[in-house]
Scaffold this active site. Structure first.
Site, PDB file in Angstrom:
ATOM      1  N   HIS A 186      16.956  -3.407 -41.815  1.00  0.00           N
ATOM      2  CA  HIS A 186      18.034  -2.871 -40.968  1.00  0.00           C
ATOM      3  C   HIS A 186      19.292  -2.784 -41.816  1.00  0.00           C
ATOM      4  O   HIS A 186      19.873  -3.795 -42.189  1.00  0.00           O
ATOM      5  CB  HIS A 186      18.253  -3.797 -39.764  1.00  0.00           C
ATOM      6  CG  HIS A 186      19.533  -3.570 -39.025  1.00  0.00           C
ATOM      7  ND1 HIS A 186      19.771  -2.460 -38.254  1.00  0.00           N
ATOM      8  CD2 HIS A 186      20.658  -4.315 -38.933  1.00  0.00           C
ATOM      9  CE1 HIS A 186      20.974  -2.544 -37.728  1.00  0.00           C
ATOM     10  NE2 HIS A 186      21.535  -3.651 -38.124  1.00  0.00           N
ATOM     11  N   GLY A 221      21.465   0.921 -35.799  1.00  0.00           N
ATOM     12  CA  GLY A 221      22.642   1.452 -36.462  1.00  0.00           C
ATOM     13  C   GLY A 221      22.932   2.913 -36.141  1.00  0.00           C
ATOM     14  O   GLY A 221      23.761   3.522 -36.799  1.00  0.00           O
ATOM     15  N   GLU A 262      15.135  -0.363 -33.875  1.00  0.00           N
ATOM     16  CA  GLU A 262      15.707  -1.336 -32.941  1.00  0.00           C
ATOM     17  C   GLU A 262      17.187  -1.090 -32.722  1.00  0.00           C
ATOM     18  O   GLU A 262      18.034  -1.795 -33.245  1.00  0.00           O
ATOM     19  CB  GLU A 262      15.418  -2.780 -33.363  1.00  0.00           C
ATOM     20  CG  GLU A 262      15.562  -3.061 -34.815  1.00  0.00           C
ATOM     21  CD  GLU A 262      15.089  -4.436 -35.230  1.00  0.00           C
ATOM     22  OE1 GLU A 262      14.107  -4.944 -34.656  1.00  0.00           O
ATOM     23  OE2 GLU A 262      15.697  -4.978 -36.145  1.00  0.00           O
ATOM     24  N   PRO A 263      17.488  -0.098 -31.901  1.00  0.00           N
ATOM     25  CA  PRO A 263      18.882   0.215 -31.616  1.00  0.00           C
ATOM     26  C   PRO A 263      19.504  -0.772 -30.626  1.00  0.00           C
ATOM     27  O   PRO A 263      18.826  -1.235 -29.707  1.00  0.00           O
ATOM     28  CB  PRO A 263      18.825   1.607 -30.974  1.00  0.00           C
ATOM     29  CG  PRO A 263      17.377   1.939 -30.781  1.00  0.00           C
ATOM     30  CD  PRO A 263      16.558   0.774 -31.181  1.00  0.00           C
ATOM     31  N   GLY A 264      20.759  -1.089 -30.838  1.00  0.00           N
ATOM     32  CA  GLY A 264      21.533  -1.828 -29.842  1.00  0.00           C
ATOM     33  C   GLY A 264      22.558  -0.866 -29.260  1.00  0.00           C
ATOM     34  O   GLY A 264      22.461  -0.408 -28.123  1.00  0.00           O
ATOM     35  N   TYR A 307      37.722  -4.443 -35.647  1.00  0.00           N
ATOM     36  CA  TYR A 307      37.429  -3.325 -36.551  1.00  0.00           C
ATOM     37  C   TYR A 307      38.385  -2.141 -36.418  1.00  0.00           C
ATOM     38  O   TYR A 307      38.186  -1.124 -37.070  1.00  0.00           O
ATOM     39  CB  TYR A 307      36.047  -2.709 -36.267  1.00  0.00           C
ATOM     40  CG  TYR A 307      34.901  -3.604 -35.965  1.00  0.00           C
ATOM     41  CD1 TYR A 307      34.462  -4.538 -36.898  1.00  0.00           C
ATOM     42  CD2 TYR A 307      34.216  -3.483 -34.757  1.00  0.00           C
ATOM     43  CE1 TYR A 307      33.363  -5.331 -36.621  1.00  0.00           C
ATOM     44  CE2 TYR A 307      33.112  -4.275 -34.481  1.00  0.00           C
ATOM     45  CZ  TYR A 307      32.699  -5.204 -35.412  1.00  0.00           C
ATOM     46  OH  TYR A 307      31.618  -5.979 -35.142  1.00  0.00           O
ATOM     47  N   CYS A 334      48.155 -14.187 -25.196  1.00  0.00           N
ATOM     48  CA  CYS A 334      49.367 -14.369 -25.969  1.00  0.00           C
ATOM     49  C   CYS A 334      48.979 -14.328 -27.429  1.00  0.00           C
ATOM     50  O   CYS A 334      48.755 -15.363 -28.067  1.00  0.00           O
ATOM     51  CB  CYS A 334      50.021 -15.691 -25.621  1.00  0.00           C
ATOM     52  SG  CYS A 334      50.590 -15.699 -23.936  1.00  0.00           S
ATOM     53  N   GLU A 335      48.881 -13.104 -27.948  1.00  0.00           N
ATOM     54  CA  GLU A 335      48.331 -12.873 -29.276  1.00  0.00           C
ATOM     55  C   GLU A 335      48.663 -11.423 -29.593  1.00  0.00           C
ATOM     56  O   GLU A 335      48.200 -10.520 -28.888  1.00  0.00           O
ATOM     57  CB  GLU A 335      46.802 -13.076 -29.190  1.00  0.00           C
ATOM     58  CG  GLU A 335      46.024 -12.788 -30.432  1.00  0.00           C
ATOM     59  CD  GLU A 335      46.033 -13.954 -31.409  1.00  0.00           C
ATOM     60  OE1 GLU A 335      46.152 -15.109 -30.964  1.00  0.00           O
ATOM     61  OE2 GLU A 335      45.937 -13.683 -32.608  1.00  0.00           O
ATOM     62  N   TYR A 372      28.221  -4.948 -27.676  1.00  0.00           N
ATOM     63  CA  TYR A 372      29.095  -5.808 -28.469  1.00  0.00           C
ATOM     64  C   TYR A 372      30.473  -6.004 -27.837  1.00  0.00           C
ATOM     65  O   TYR A 372      31.476  -6.068 -28.540  1.00  0.00           O
ATOM     66  CB  TYR A 372      29.233  -5.275 -29.907  1.00  0.00           C
ATOM     67  CG  TYR A 372      27.889  -5.060 -30.555  1.00  0.00           C
ATOM     68  CD1 TYR A 372      27.072  -6.137 -30.894  1.00  0.00           C
ATOM     69  CD2 TYR A 372      27.397  -3.774 -30.776  1.00  0.00           C
ATOM     70  CE1 TYR A 372      25.822  -5.948 -31.446  1.00  0.00           C
ATOM     71  CE2 TYR A 372      26.143  -3.574 -31.337  1.00  0.00           C
ATOM     72  CZ  TYR A 372      25.360  -4.663 -31.667  1.00  0.00           C
ATOM     73  OH  TYR A 372      24.123  -4.461 -32.211  1.00  0.00           O
TER      74      TYR A 372
HETATM   75  C1  LIG Z   1      22.314  -5.830 -34.649  1.00  0.00           C
HETATM   76  C2  LIG Z   1      20.990  -5.429 -35.101  1.00  0.00           C
HETATM   77  C3  LIG Z   1      20.426  -4.223 -34.675  1.00  0.00           C
HETATM   78  C4  LIG Z   1      21.154  -3.219 -33.814  1.00  0.00           C
HETATM   79  O1  LIG Z   1      22.194  -2.589 -34.471  1.00  0.00           O
HETATM   80  P1  LIG Z   1      22.995  -1.414 -33.731  1.00  0.00           P
HETATM   81  O2  LIG Z   1      24.013  -1.023 -34.728  1.00  0.00           O
HETATM   82  O3  LIG Z   1      23.584  -1.994 -32.501  1.00  0.00           O
HETATM   83  O4  LIG Z   1      22.018  -0.355 -33.431  1.00  0.00           O
HETATM   84  C5  LIG Z   1      19.142  -3.964 -35.059  1.00  0.00           C
HETATM   85  N1  LIG Z   1      18.447  -4.809 -35.849  1.00  0.00           N
HETATM   86  C6  LIG Z   1      18.974  -5.975 -36.287  1.00  0.00           C
HETATM   87  C7  LIG Z   1      18.173  -6.871 -37.131  1.00  0.00           C
HETATM   88  C8  LIG Z   1      20.255  -6.310 -35.935  1.00  0.00           C
HETATM   89  O5  LIG Z   1      20.775  -7.453 -36.386  1.00  0.00           O
END
Ligand SMILES: *Cc1c(COP(=O)(O)O)cnc(C)c1O
Length: 417
Positions: A186, A221, A262-264, A307, A334-335, A372
């Protein structure tokens, strides 16, 4: 100016009435359509889509994806446990972690697919589970994150076994008769088909060194367009060269590999919005700014402060008259870094946004917060309680999927000696 993605004024009012603000709202219809798009990723010999659950680990969301046939990527032993408590079968969970949990051997015996992410993880695994099947995560030497903080491949990233340690990994695995059945890389490849092509070919090179590997996982990603001026990843476009690379590999080696992604972000980012109330406003004069102060902030959304990430912000004035004004939107902590309108990629820099003229008591929606945000915030800073999470169903009804935290819960573990 951005417009509302899935909420409308009436639904937003209803949610504020029922659950209060701030509240995270996840749109089931968006979750389903994103899952469908991910499952259509081009592949030559089969595909498993894993939801990277660290993006949004609420069990109700895991179940929505589970019903669609997605599997899970966990990034800690605790996330594995969380998935199991949500009723997800262990055989559907893979674990790629910076910190191998103490009980990794029992997790592996229960069917969790572990991807060993360092040489020392490999040594520990080999010691306790000689002869077992396992996966290896490599850093193929290529990175493509948007910033040093999001880069997960290349020499500046600590994730995975460094590519030049491949021989060493192979020797360690062979000494313990481990069967390496999965390779994982990844690197956060983003939206550029050329980067996907390069990472696929580098990763296939690694697979070639492990004759028993059946699955290549290329991670996540995939970038999404949170703001209307951003470009989203076209999965068909980035997937096509990957599919071709798998086909060429099969022609050359006779090995038909299954692809995992494996998208998040891709699955949840645009499916979440944060409903807030403007609780104060101030101005620093003609040379300064007009500030809106929300009842939320870095306690819910850290990405702008971390970011310089941009999120759509839509104010919903009770008596809208079409007029707009330039505002800097800040959080309730307060920041001075608790900012929601930062310049792109520059967390330290304020950048005013044009919003519908609004005032104290009006609703304000922050969008693109499905990944996130709830899972990665400055939780409980200034002792603000964790916000509730609400699932907006396809039929328009709402379900509370996480309650608002109470002060009692914040203080639960504190001891006054
Ligand atoms: C965080 C992560 C993802 C997901 O990344 P995204 O940028 O959200 O798609 C996939 N694989 C691994 C191992 C990760 O740590």
């Amino acid at each position: 100016m951005e417009s509302l993605r899935f909420l409308d004024n009436q639904t937003a009012d209803g949610i504020r009435m029922d659950f209060g603000t701030p509240a995270f709202v996840y749109d089931e219809a968006t979750l389903l359509s994103r899952a469908e798009a991910a499952l259509a990723f081009p592949n030559a010999f089969g595909l498993t889509v894993r939801f990277a659950m660290k993006a949004a680990p609420n069990g109700a969301l895991l179940r929505v994806f589970d019903r669609e046939g997605l599997h899970l990527d966990a990034s800690s032993g605790h996330e594995v446990e969380r998935a199991m408590r949500a009723g997800i079968g262990t055989e559907k969970v893979s674990l790629s972690t910076q910190e191998l949990p103490e009980d990794f051997a029992s997790l592996a015996r229960e069917g969790v697919k572990i991807n060993l992410c360092s040489l020392s993880q490999l040594e520990r695994f080999a010691e306790q589970l000689p002869g077992a099947k396992v996966g290896l995560r490599f850093n193929p030497g290529l990175g493509s994150g948007g910033s040093a903080k999001t880069n997960v491949g290349g020499p500046s990233a600590s994730f995975g076994i460094w590519k030049d340690d491949l021989e060493r990994a192979r020797d360690l695995a062979a000494a313990a008769s481990l069967r390496i059945e999965r390779i994982h890389t990844h690197i956060g490849s983003g939206s550029d088909p050329e980067v996907w092509q390069r990472v696929a070919s580098l990763s296939l090179g690694i697979v070639e060194a492990f004759p028993e590997v059946e699955v290549l996982n290329l991670g996540g990603g995939f970038k999404v367009a949170r703001m209307s001026d951003e470009r989203a990843t076209d999965l068909q476009l980035v997937g096509e060269p990957v599919k071709q690379a798998f086909e060429e590999f099969a022609d050359r080696t006779g090995r038909r590999l299954r692809l995992e992604i494996e998208p998040g972000t891709f699955l949840t980012a645009t499916a979440g919005s944060l409903l807030t109330t403007i609780q104060d406003a101030t101005s620093t004069g003609p040379e300064g700014y007009s500030f809106l102060k929300l009842d939320a902030g870095m306690t819910e959304i850290l990405r702008p402060s971390l970011y310089g990430a941009r999120h759509p912000i839509i104010s919903l004035p009770r008596d809208a008259n079409g007029e707009t004004k330039s505002y800097v939107v800040v959080g309730h902590c307060c920041e001075s870094g608790d900012l929601l309108t930062t310049a792109d990629g520059q967390p330290e820099e304020l950048l005013a946004r044009e919003l519908a003229v609004c005032g104290v008591g009006d609703l304000c929606v922050i969008e693109g917060v499905g990944a996130y945000c709830s899972s990665m915030s400055a939780k409980n800073y200034n002792s603000f309680p964790e916000s509730p999470e609400v699932l907006l169903r396809v039929d328009g009804s709402t379900s509370l999927i996480r309650k608002r935290q109470t002060l009692e819960q914040i203080l639960e573990n504190e001891i006054l000696p």
